[in-house]
Design a protein around this motif. Structure first.
Motif, PDB file in Angstrom:
ATOM      1  N   ALA A 187      31.265 -38.726  -1.431  1.00 32.35           N
ATOM      2  CA  ALA A 187      30.034 -38.460  -2.419  1.00 32.35           C
ATOM      3  C   ALA A 187      29.202 -39.808  -2.357  1.00 32.35           C
ATOM      4  CB  ALA A 187      30.980 -38.179  -3.665  1.00 32.35           C
ATOM      5  N   GLY A 188      28.007 -39.368  -2.680  1.00 34.33           N
ATOM      6  CA  GLY A 188      26.920 -40.249  -3.198  1.00 34.33           C
ATOM      7  C   GLY A 188      26.387 -41.078  -1.906  1.00 34.33           C
ATOM      8  N   THR A 189      26.292 -40.579  -0.598  1.00 33.34           N
ATOM      9  CA  THR A 189      25.884 -41.234   0.560  1.00 33.34           C
ATOM     10  C   THR A 189      24.373 -41.471   0.425  1.00 33.34           C
ATOM     11  OG1 THR A 189      27.739 -40.666   1.902  1.00 33.34           O
ATOM     12  CG2 THR A 189      25.662 -41.423   2.943  1.00 33.34           C
ATOM     13  N   VAL A 190      23.775 -42.544   0.256  1.00 31.67           N
ATOM     14  CA  VAL A 190      22.303 -42.632  -0.007  1.00 31.67           C
ATOM     15  C   VAL A 190      21.277 -42.705   1.228  1.00 31.67           C
ATOM     16  CG1 VAL A 190      22.309 -43.568  -2.419  1.00 31.67           C
ATOM     17  CG2 VAL A 190      22.621 -45.341  -0.405  1.00 31.67           C
ATOM     18  N   SER A 191      21.764 -43.186   2.197  1.00 31.75           N
ATOM     19  CA  SER A 191      21.342 -43.253   3.434  1.00 31.75           C
ATOM     20  C   SER A 191      21.957 -43.124   4.763  1.00 31.75           C
ATOM     21  CB  SER A 191      20.616 -44.757   3.619  1.00 31.75           C
ATOM     22  OG  SER A 191      19.616 -45.055   2.460  1.00 31.75           O
ATOM     23  N   VAL A 192      21.496 -42.648   5.837  1.00 26.96           N
ATOM     24  CA  VAL A 192      22.125 -42.733   7.069  1.00 26.96           C
ATOM     25  C   VAL A 192      20.851 -42.977   8.086  1.00 26.96           C
ATOM     26  CG1 VAL A 192      23.810 -40.671   6.775  1.00 26.96           C
ATOM     27  CG2 VAL A 192      21.666 -40.089   7.203  1.00 26.96           C
ATOM     28  N   GLU A 208      19.761 -47.779  -1.154  1.00 27.05           N
ATOM     29  CA  GLU A 208      19.182 -47.596   0.173  1.00 27.05           C
ATOM     30  C   GLU A 208      19.486 -48.494   1.332  1.00 27.05           C
ATOM     31  OE1 GLU A 208      14.812 -47.601   0.021  1.00 27.05           O
ATOM     32  OE2 GLU A 208      14.615 -46.368   1.529  1.00 27.05           O
ATOM     33  N   MET A 209      19.338 -47.934   2.523  1.00 31.29           N
ATOM     34  CA  MET A 209      19.797 -48.733   3.599  1.00 31.29           C
ATOM     35  C   MET A 209      18.785 -48.381   4.775  1.00 31.29           C
ATOM     36  SD  MET A 209      23.166 -48.386   6.133  1.00 31.29           S
ATOM     37  CE  MET A 209      22.707 -46.722   6.824  1.00 31.29           C
ATOM     38  N   LEU A 210      18.155 -49.425   5.389  1.00 33.80           N
ATOM     39  CA  LEU A 210      17.403 -49.576   6.550  1.00 33.80           C
ATOM     40  C   LEU A 210      17.842 -50.182   7.692  1.00 33.80           C
ATOM     41  CD1 LEU A 210      13.838 -50.755   5.288  1.00 33.80           C
ATOM     42  CD2 LEU A 210      14.586 -48.329   5.815  1.00 33.80           C
ATOM     43  N   SER A 211      17.706 -49.455   8.917  1.00 40.69           N
ATOM     44  CA  SER A 211      18.255 -50.361   9.921  1.00 40.69           C
ATOM     45  C   SER A 211      16.768 -51.009  10.662  1.00 40.69           C
ATOM     46  CB  SER A 211      18.536 -49.430  11.104  1.00 40.69           C
ATOM     47  OG  SER A 211      17.788 -48.229  11.291  1.00 40.69           O
ATOM     48  N   VAL A 212      16.900 -52.135  10.974  1.00 41.42           N
ATOM     49  CA  VAL A 212      15.717 -53.270  11.327  1.00 41.42           C
ATOM     50  C   VAL A 212      16.394 -54.448  12.138  1.00 41.42           C
ATOM     51  CG1 VAL A 212      15.510 -54.421   9.184  1.00 41.42           C
ATOM     52  CG2 VAL A 212      13.480 -54.061  10.806  1.00 41.42           C
ATOM     53  N   ASP A 213      15.694 -54.782  13.049  1.00 37.45           N
ATOM     54  CA  ASP A 213      16.090 -56.369  13.668  1.00 37.45           C
ATOM     55  C   ASP A 213      15.489 -57.269  12.980  1.00 37.45           C
ATOM     56  OD1 ASP A 213      16.901 -58.150  15.292  1.00 37.45           O
ATOM     57  OD2 ASP A 213      15.474 -57.423  17.103  1.00 37.45           O
ATOM     58  N   LEU A 214      15.988 -57.721  11.721  1.00 32.80           N
ATOM     59  CA  LEU A 214      15.110 -58.526  10.883  1.00 32.80           C
ATOM     60  C   LEU A 214      15.286 -59.980  11.754  1.00 32.80           C
ATOM     61  CD1 LEU A 214      14.203 -58.585   8.108  1.00 32.80           C
ATOM     62  CD2 LEU A 214      16.252 -59.616   7.370  1.00 32.80           C
ATOM     63  N   ASP A 215      16.309 -60.442  12.415  1.00 35.59           N
ATOM     64  CA  ASP A 215      15.946 -61.883  12.998  1.00 35.59           C
ATOM     65  C   ASP A 215      15.471 -61.821  14.363  1.00 35.59           C
ATOM     66  OD1 ASP A 215      18.311 -60.343  13.833  1.00 35.59           O
ATOM     67  OD2 ASP A 215      19.837 -62.001  13.420  1.00 35.59           O
ATOM     68  N   ASP A 239      24.169 -49.826  23.491  1.00 40.02           N
ATOM     69  CA  ASP A 239      25.022 -49.103  24.918  1.00 40.02           C
ATOM     70  C   ASP A 239      24.073 -47.845  25.204  1.00 40.02           C
ATOM     71  OD1 ASP A 239      25.495 -47.330  22.994  1.00 40.02           O
ATOM     72  OD2 ASP A 239      27.638 -47.113  23.462  1.00 40.02           O
ATOM     73  N   GLY A 240      22.748 -47.580  24.688  1.00 40.56           N
ATOM     74  CA  GLY A 240      22.030 -46.725  25.286  1.00 40.56           C
ATOM     75  C   GLY A 240      22.167 -45.376  24.343  1.00 40.56           C
ATOM     76  N   ASP A 241      23.221 -45.067  23.496  1.00 44.12           N
ATOM     77  CA  ASP A 241      23.220 -43.907  22.816  1.00 44.12           C
ATOM     78  C   ASP A 241      23.140 -44.097  21.280  1.00 44.12           C
ATOM     79  OD1 ASP A 241      25.826 -44.653  22.168  1.00 44.12           O
ATOM     80  OD2 ASP A 241      26.546 -43.684  23.912  1.00 44.12           O
ATOM     81  N   PRO A 242      22.826 -43.075  20.583  1.00 49.48           N
ATOM     82  CA  PRO A 242      22.852 -43.535  19.111  1.00 49.48           C
ATOM     83  C   PRO A 242      23.929 -43.240  18.308  1.00 49.48           C
ATOM     84  CG  PRO A 242      22.154 -41.185  19.412  1.00 49.48           C
ATOM     85  CD  PRO A 242      22.210 -41.896  20.994  1.00 49.48           C
ATOM     86  N   ASP A 243      24.290 -44.288  17.555  1.00 48.46           N
ATOM     87  CA  ASP A 243      25.357 -44.379  16.544  1.00 48.46           C
ATOM     88  C   ASP A 243      24.942 -43.940  15.203  1.00 48.46           C
ATOM     89  OD1 ASP A 243      26.934 -45.773  18.574  1.00 48.46           O
ATOM     90  OD2 ASP A 243      25.552 -47.271  18.266  1.00 48.46           O
ATOM     91  N   VAL A 244      25.716 -43.790  14.381  1.00 44.31           N
ATOM     92  CA  VAL A 244      25.319 -43.235  13.073  1.00 44.31           C
ATOM     93  C   VAL A 244      26.066 -44.398  11.855  1.00 44.31           C
ATOM     94  CG1 VAL A 244      25.750 -41.786  11.271  1.00 44.31           C
ATOM     95  CG2 VAL A 244      25.514 -40.647  13.522  1.00 44.31           C
ATOM     96  N   ALA A 245      24.902 -44.989  11.220  1.00 43.69           N
ATOM     97  CA  ALA A 245      25.267 -45.856  10.218  1.00 43.69           C
ATOM     98  C   ALA A 245      25.217 -45.153   8.860  1.00 43.69           C
ATOM     99  CB  ALA A 245      24.464 -47.084  10.166  1.00 43.69           C
ATOM    100  N   ALA A 246      26.068 -45.381   8.003  1.00 41.72           N
ATOM    101  CA  ALA A 246      25.893 -44.651   6.193  1.00 41.72           C
ATOM    102  C   ALA A 246      26.215 -45.595   5.470  1.00 41.72           C
ATOM    103  CB  ALA A 246      26.971 -43.280   6.470  1.00 41.72           C
TER     104      ALA A 246
END
Lengths: 472, 463
Positions: free
Chosen positions: B247-252, B306-313, B260-267
């Motif tokens: 319950a309560g997943t805010v971001s995927v 909230e969650m964001l995916s980004v190459d921060l470094d 490896d070239g295919d999309p994974d899922v983060a939650a």
């Protein structure tokens, strides 16, 4: 006799001096903080301000009382200040230390909070286990499950503390221990949702997919919280909030209207809520206008709510039924159709009522197909409400009627499947899922439900659907 | 001393009047009774006075958390994008996109008062044109958008996660809707799935490697919820397949975290759980991901929002940014010491390390951009649940990256309040980044109001 009189005179003297000192002391006491209530509804502001004035705190219990009011409305720093003042006056009172401990949690001061719970116990708080429970929760806040475990172990008389211990064990990878603890809690509190959900996770990880699915499904319909000290405090906070909520004024006005006291209802809305716009108050005012026979005014108020704060199913129903009273049937249909489709309110009955009314209108217009489709939707939503809140078996007929009235809809059949599964009637559950999938072969949860039912039936576990089976 | 006092006291008592001994006794008794009465009345009187008196001392001192944020050295000017006068504005998402693919960014705004998605285009004169992409009251409480060509007809569609109610409920009222582009930037809503719980996020990715786009959905719900993916079966039909009950997943997020070239899922799953999971795509069809918990805390009050995916470094792999500050535990949200922004640095092989970026009470929204044009990524964060009744509490900050992924916090604004969503990009084409934020007033107090606010840069503050 002379001696007696002399003693009495001495007492009077002491009383005068001590009384004066106490009086001066009270006069010099700090005054209650005044919260910035900007942005709150007028009624809530008045309620908070009148608490400040009415309590006029001088004694410990008055400061505590004001602290509670501030806490209920989110003025956490003010609340802490009030409880701290109460503690200065009554430093030996364990209940004040306990209340201050909780107030400090809400103010985000975890360390200080823990010190107060410890102090409450040192002072002999009658419910030490509750203090240990909050100390455990505070240790978790500090991301320190080991320390938390030590505290919860001292509060095992509380089911909530045992549940926290199970969670800690589960997170530490001790799934057998977690399983054992959870089963014990479920035996004691068979309706509580949280332990069932966690046990399902444990089963999931152990590869016991069927047991996990069964627990998920059987606990999915309705949430029942495990009793905990924090829940008890929240309930008392909520009671205070309810008194300061504008809905309180609305309820009072509705009661007066129901008793035929229209002018009293009008008066209370004017007195308590003033002229400041608030959707809840405008809604209540619209009822007064209706009672006075001013349908145009009633409609204007409801339209203003929608204009200024948007539409949802409830507001659509309110306006739609007002428009019926004004014989504006075209408008009724438009508003209700939009409102029903928004399905924005968790009061399912409102949505069901909208569909029922749309069915009536379509029937009046001779559009039987549309009437039947809307009637099907109405039965479905009435069924959903009963399914979630009452004896689920009572929803069976409603789902069947809904499915029969609209053979193109898969949703009631899916819920029939869920319901029969929950009742342990696996043959009927299988049939319902299969019928659902004939209409919508991509209905993923029906696919999963069917697979589960088939697997259980193949393993000969017709009666294995009850949560108690987790004991096996 | 006491004896002296007694004798002094007795000297004050008048001698009884002679001649009758009996009457003298009566007088003495009368006097004693009077003194008893006075001695009884005095404390009562004092108590009454004390009870009715009003303290006149100094106001009770209130201890507040220090707000020591420095004002941003880059000056910003704020303005409201529109003149809507909603009583309680409820903007749930702002998104910078290029829907008409003309190279100029536009804004997509999810509006939970009007129940639609608005598009805002900047006109040559600097004003903004508002267009409701579907009629008002078509999409009830839209939560998030993603622009994607889901139907594969070479024009951008809009994927919408539909929350449907801001009142906490586990009722299955949520939806995932596609605003299907007819090729002329006119959109038709198509419900891809309903009868699910409130949906907070939906993202696209070809998870099963069959050449079409599938979806991953965060079914937020309330007490119950799930994360599931939707296998694309063609013609915009999908089958939902559960990944996890939570319950309560805010971001995927549907991104390639292991390169490896295919999309994974983060939650990101807050709500007592406070964990981040990655569902590793092994590249096999059907999609049967390996579940990996990459981060978790025992602090149930962490407040993930909230969650964001980004190459921060900028080391070539995708990191995750977490916002924490959304507290649904209490009737009125609190501010906890964990609130702020966190960086989950990707170390490879699904190992992630948590770093604190900076704190912001009630932090609910994050965006990433190079604000100061120094070629590294800075972070912008908005607060939805700060202590709004205290003057000056912060609503918007930026965290300046020193190039080594350590950050300095700068305050931008304290008004409007309740910033549930932020985005950042160069909207005007002048090479400087603008910040856009939306306010969500779903409960009181309605204080420091705003709806969609834009902050433009006015240059560096002069020393």
């Amino acid at each position: 006799m002379r001696v007696v009189n002399a003693v009495l005179l001495a007492v009077i003297g002491i009383e005068l001096v001590a009384g004066f000192r106490s009086y001066r002391n009270v006069q010099q006491q700090p005054v209650a903080p005044t919260a910035n209530t900007e942005g709150l509804p007028g009624f809530t502001r008045n309620m908070i301000m009148s608490s400040e004035v009415a309590m006029n705190p001088k004694f410990a219990e008055q400061w505590s009382g004001l602290g509670m009011v501030y806490q209920a409305f989110g003025f956490y720093d003010e609340s802490v200040a009030c409880f701290t003042r109460a503690q200065e006056i009554s430093p030996e009172d364990p209940s004040i230390a306990y209340e201050l401990g909780f107030a400090l949690i809400l103010a985000g001061k975890t360390d200080e909070s823990s010190r107060e719970f410890e102090r409450a116990m040192e002072l002999g708080h009658p419910y030490a286990s509750q203090c240990w429970y909050f100390l455990g929760r505070n240790a978790l806040r500090m991301d320190d499950p080991e320390t938390a475990k030590g505290f919860f172990l001292k509060a095992t008389s509380l089911p909530a503390a045992r549940f926290e211990l199970a969670k800690i064990a589960w997170r530490a990878g001790e799934s057998a221990q977690a399983e054992h603890m959870l089963k014990e809690i479920i035996n004691e509190f068979p309706n509580a949702t949280e332990p069932q959900r966690l046990l399902a996770e444990v089963f999931d990880e152990q590869g016991e997919q069927h047991l996990a699915s069964m627990l998920y499904l059987s606990s999915d319909r309705r949430f029942v919280a495990l009793t905990s000290p924090r829940q008890e405090i929240f309930e008392s906070i909520q009671q205070l909030r309810n008194v300061g909520n504008v809905k309180f004024v609305q309820t009072r006005a509705t009661e007066l209207l129901d008793a035929g006291k229209v002018s009293d209802a009008q008066e209370i809305l004017k007195y308590e809520a003033g002229s400041e716009f608030h959707p809840v108050i405008w809604d209540a005012r619209s009822d007064v206008e209706r009672a006075l026979g001013n349908i145009e005014e009633q409609i204007a108020l409801l339209q203003e709510i929608i204009e200024r704060d948007g539409l949802d199913s409830y507001r659509a129903a309110r306006l739609g039924f007002a428009l019926i009273g004004n014989e504006q049937k075209d408008e009724v249909q438009k508003v209700m159709t939009v409102g029903a489709a928004l399905e924005s309110n968790d009061e399912r009955e409102v949505v069901a009522d909208l569909y029922q009314q749309l069915a009536n209108l379509a029937s009046e217009q001779g559009n039987e197909d549309k009437a039947l489709a809307n009637w099907s939707e109405a039965q479905f939503h009435y069924g959903r409400k009963i399914y979630q809140t009452e004896d689920p078996s009572k929803a069976i007929d409603l789902f069947i009627q809904s499915a029969e009235a609209n053979p193109e809809t898969a949703d009631p059949l899916f819920y029939l499947g869920q319901l029969f599964y929950e009742l342990g009637e696996l043959t009927d559950a299988q049939t319902a899922y299969e019928e659902c999938l004939k209409i919508d072969p991509n209905f993923g949860r029906a696919i999963d439900g069917l697979a589960l039912v088939k697997a259980i039936r193949n393993s000969g576990g017709e009666d294995a659907t009850q949560p108690e089976s987790a004991e096996d | 001393m006491f004896r002296e006092f007694l004798s002094w006291g007795s000297s004050l008592v008048p001698e009884p009047i002679a001649p009758l001994e009996e009457s003298g006794t009566r007088v003495r008794y009368g006097l004693t009774i009077a003194l008893v009465l006075v001695a009884t009345a005095i404390p009562i009187g004092w108590l009454q006075m004390i009870a009715t008196t009003t303290p006149q001392g100094p106001p009770l001192e209130i201890s507040r958390a220090p707000s020591d944020l420095e004002m941003s050295p880059i000056r910003f000017r704020a303005f409201e994008l529109t003149d809507h006068e909603d009583w309680s504005p409820r903007v749930t998402n702002v998104n910078i996109v290029d829907l008409d693919e003309n190279g100029e960014p536009e804004l997509l705004v999810c509006d939970a008062v009007r129940n639609t998605i608005f598009q805002y285009q900047r006109l040559p004169d600097g004003s903004w044109k508002e267009t409701a992409l579907v009629p008002e009251n078509t999409i009830s409480v839209p939560a998030r958008t993603e622009v994607v060509d889901l139907d594969g007809d070479n024009d951008p569609d809009i994927l919408v996660a539909v929350f449907r109610s801001l009142t906490p409920t586990s009722d299955p009222i949520g939806q995932v809707v596609l605003l299907q582009n007819n090729g002329d930037n006119e959109f038709t809503p198509r419900v891809l799935i309903d009868q699910i719980r409130r949906v907070s996020d939906a993202r696209s990715g070809d998870f099963d490697g069959d050449g079409d786009l599938d979806l991953v959905v965060a079914e937020y719900g309330h007490e119950f919820g799930r994360i599931f993916w939707m296998e694309n079966r063609g013609d915009l039909t999908f089958v939902d397949r559960e990944l996890m009950r939570a319950a309560g997943t805010v971001s995927v997020s549907a991104e390639d975290f292991d390169g490896d070239g295919d999309p994974d899922v983060a939650a990101f799953i807050p709500s007592e759980q406070e964990e981040v999971w990655i569902f590793e795509n092994t590249g096999e069809a059907p999609f049967q991901p390996v579940q990996r918990k990459i981060w978790g805390t025992a602090n149930f009050d962490f407040g993930g929002s909230e969650m964001l995916s980004v190459d921060l470094d900028e080391d070539g792999d995708l990191d995750l940014l977490l916002a924490a500050g959304e507290d649904s535990e209490y009737p009125v949200p609190t501010q906890q010491s964990s609130h702020g922004v966190y960086w989950l640095e990707n170390l490879g092989d699904f190992e992630f390390e948590l770093h604190s970026v900076g704190s912001l009470p009630g932090c609910s929204s994050i965006a990433v951009a190079d604000i100061d044009n120094d070629n590294d990524l800075d972070i912008i964060a908005g607060s939805r649940f700060n202590n709004w009744h205290v003057d000056g509490t912060t609503s918007l900050v930026w965290f300046e990256n020193d190039g080594e992924a350590t950050f300095q916090t700068w305050k931008i604004a304290d008004s409007p309040a309740r910033l549930a969503t932020v985005a950042c990009g160069d909207l005007t084409g002048n090479g400087q980044k603008e910040i856009i934020a939306g306010s969500l007033f779903n409960n009181e107090p309605i204080i420091r109001p705003g709806r969609v606010t834009v902050w433009t840069q006015e240059g560096e503050e002069q020393e």
